[in-house]
Design an enzyme around this catalytic site. Structure first.
Site, PDB file in Angstrom:
ATOM      1  CG  ASN A  50      45.381 -21.292  -9.358  1.00 49.33           C
ATOM      2  OD1 ASN A  50      46.395 -21.794  -9.840  1.00 49.33           O
ATOM      3  ND2 ASN A  50      44.361 -22.075  -8.744  1.00 49.33           N
ATOM      4  CD1 TRP A  51      48.181 -18.086 -14.670  1.00 47.22           C
ATOM      5  CD2 TRP A  51      50.126 -18.535 -15.321  1.00 47.22           C
ATOM      6  NE1 TRP A  51      48.867 -16.641 -14.850  1.00 47.22           N
ATOM      7  CE2 TRP A  51      50.123 -17.119 -15.326  1.00 47.22           C
ATOM      8  CE3 TRP A  51      51.343 -19.199 -15.708  1.00 47.22           C
ATOM      9  CZ2 TRP A  51      51.095 -16.385 -15.868  1.00 47.22           C
ATOM     10  CZ3 TRP A  51      52.333 -18.395 -16.285  1.00 47.22           C
ATOM     11  CH2 TRP A  51      52.313 -17.004 -16.196  1.00 47.22           C
ATOM     12  CE  LYS A  52      41.734 -22.783 -11.126  1.00 50.83           C
ATOM     13  NZ  LYS A  52      40.314 -23.021 -11.037  1.00 50.83           N
ATOM     14  CG  HIS A  76      42.639 -24.342  -5.556  1.00 57.29           C
ATOM     15  ND1 HIS A  76      41.726 -25.022  -6.225  1.00 57.29           N
ATOM     16  CD2 HIS A  76      42.583 -23.040  -5.926  1.00 57.29           C
ATOM     17  CE1 HIS A  76      41.177 -24.084  -7.046  1.00 57.29           C
ATOM     18  NE2 HIS A  76      41.544 -22.975  -6.854  1.00 57.29           N
ATOM     19  CD  GLU A 105      40.265 -26.329  -9.448  1.00 60.97           C
ATOM     20  OE1 GLU A 105      41.542 -26.195  -9.856  1.00 60.97           O
ATOM     21  OE2 GLU A 105      39.514 -25.448  -9.928  1.00 60.97           O
ATOM     22  CD  GLU A 139      39.940 -19.732  -4.605  1.00 57.44           C
ATOM     23  OE1 GLU A 139      39.955 -18.900  -5.465  1.00 57.44           O
ATOM     24  OE2 GLU A 139      40.480 -21.099  -4.602  1.00 57.44           O
ATOM     25  N   GLY A 174      35.285 -21.337 -11.431  1.00 57.61           N
ATOM     26  CA  GLY A 174      35.065 -21.875 -12.871  1.00 57.61           C
ATOM     27  C   GLY A 174      33.696 -22.096 -13.226  1.00 57.61           C
ATOM     28  CB  SER A 229      33.249 -16.749 -11.342  1.00 58.43           C
ATOM     29  OG  SER A 229      33.037 -18.241 -11.563  1.00 58.43           O
ATOM     30  N   GLY A 253      40.964 -17.395 -11.239  1.00 59.25           N
ATOM     31  CA  GLY A 253      41.568 -18.413 -11.981  1.00 59.25           C
ATOM     32  C   GLY A 253      41.408 -18.115 -13.514  1.00 59.25           C
ATOM     33  N   GLY A 254      40.479 -18.584 -13.968  1.00 63.94           N
ATOM     34  CA  GLY A 254      40.444 -18.215 -15.478  1.00 63.94           C
ATOM     35  C   GLY A 254      40.567 -16.974 -15.932  1.00 63.94           C
TER      36      GLY A 254
HETATM   37  C1  PEP Z   1      40.292 -20.605  -8.519  1.00 64.79           C
HETATM   38  O1  PEP Z   1      40.349 -21.524  -9.028  1.00 64.79           O
HETATM   39  O2  PEP Z   1      41.086 -20.280  -7.476  1.00 64.79           O
HETATM   40  C2  PEP Z   1      39.574 -19.573  -9.025  1.00 64.79           C
HETATM   41  C3  PEP Z   1      39.010 -18.591  -8.300  1.00 64.79           C
HETATM   42  O3  PEP Z   1      38.960 -19.760 -10.257  1.00 64.79           O
HETATM   43  P1  PEP Z   1      37.982 -19.039 -11.378  1.00 64.79           P
HETATM   44  O4  PEP Z   1      38.506 -17.607 -11.147  1.00 64.79           O
HETATM   45  O5  PEP Z   1      37.964 -19.545 -12.696  1.00 64.79           O
HETATM   46  O6  PEP Z   1      36.650 -19.049 -10.610  1.00 64.79           O
END
Ligand code: PEP
Length: 248
Positions: free
Chosen positions: A9-11, A94, A96, A166, A172, A212, A233-234
């Site tokens: 997920n590049w956001k 998601h 966010e 999640e 994050g 994470s 994500g990251g």
């Molecule tokens: C996400 O936003 O779906 C996620 C899992 O982010 P991260 O891996 O950065 O925690």
């Protein structure tokens, strides 16, 4: 047997050229991957990425869509437009979007219907906050998110749904659920799905872990019986990290 999936997920990151470069590297390095690979990019990158990924192991997803198919909704993107681009997946729910865009389970239920009506597959996300986990209400909360968002769907549509647990406190933050915590929740999710749809459908439903996830912890998390891959994500923004998670 249920599908093993790693979705990035590049956001709201990467300009178009950066996205194209990253996508090309991921395609090149994952042609032998046994897990399905999905990249979820900002809307304006999607057309280019769909073209790049055609005939490869990599599928493209949107990060959201509207709950109507068309109409006077300035600034929104309809699931029909995503399907028309040739997209296979859309992420819905998601944390966010739940937090910053006030997306509720009942709105998400409508979005799921709209996306499925256009033959998109949905990665449906949910998970508890730190307060909810501390209050020991995380299992109930996740049950509610699944029940209210998903349980209006007929059994034969569940094959088009990927679930993504999640925990908000792990997204994050650098803090990851332990493999025990992930497996405990994924077992619970599969139990909830079994109670509604029966064991065959529940057993075939992929449940991803997100929060994470990194090259250093992916193997341990993915080795849990009910963890069928990850939503990343990251670490999905760096080709080497993402690919090593895919191959973990
Ligand atoms: C996400 O936003 O779906 C996620 C899992 O982010 P991260 O891996 O950065 O925690």
């Amino acid at each position: 047997m249920r599908q093993q999936i790693v979705a990035g997920n590049w956001k709201m990151n990467l300009n178009l050229q950066e996205g194209i470069d990253l996508c090309k590297t991921i395609i090149a390095l994952t042609s032998d991957a046994t897990r399905k690979v999905i990249i979820s990019a900002p809307y304006i990158h999607l057309a280019s990425l769909v073209t790049l990924c055609k005939g490869t192991n990599v599928k493209v997803a949107a990060q959201n869509c509207h709950h109507e198919i068309s109409g006077a909704f300035t600034g929104e993107i309809s699931p029909a437009m995503l399907a028309d681009l040739g997209l296979e997946y859309v992420i819905l729910g998601h944390s966010e979007r739940r937090a910053f865009n006030a997306e509720t389970n009942s709105l998400l239920a409508k979005k799921l219907d709209a996306a499925l009506s256009q033959n998109l597959k949905v990665i449906y996300c949910f998970g508890e906050t730190l307060e909810e986990r501390k209050a020991n209400s995380h299992l109930d909360l996740v049950t509610q998110q699944i029940t209210e968002g998903l349980f209006h769907l007929e059994a034969d549509t569940i094959k088009n749904i990927v679930l993504a647990y999640e925990p908000v406190w792990a997204i994050g933050t650098g803090e990851t659920a332990t493999s025990f915590q992930a497996q405990e929740m994924h077992t619970h999710i599969r139990k909830v799905m079994t109670a509604k749809y029966g064991s065959e459908i529940a057993e075939n439903c992929s449940i991803l872990y997100g929060g994470s996830c990194k090259p250093t912890n992916a193997k341990e998390l993915f080795s849990q019986t009910d963890v069928d891959g990850g939503l990343i994500g990251g670490a999905s923004l760096k080709a080497t990290d993402f690919v090593s998670i895919i191959k973990a």
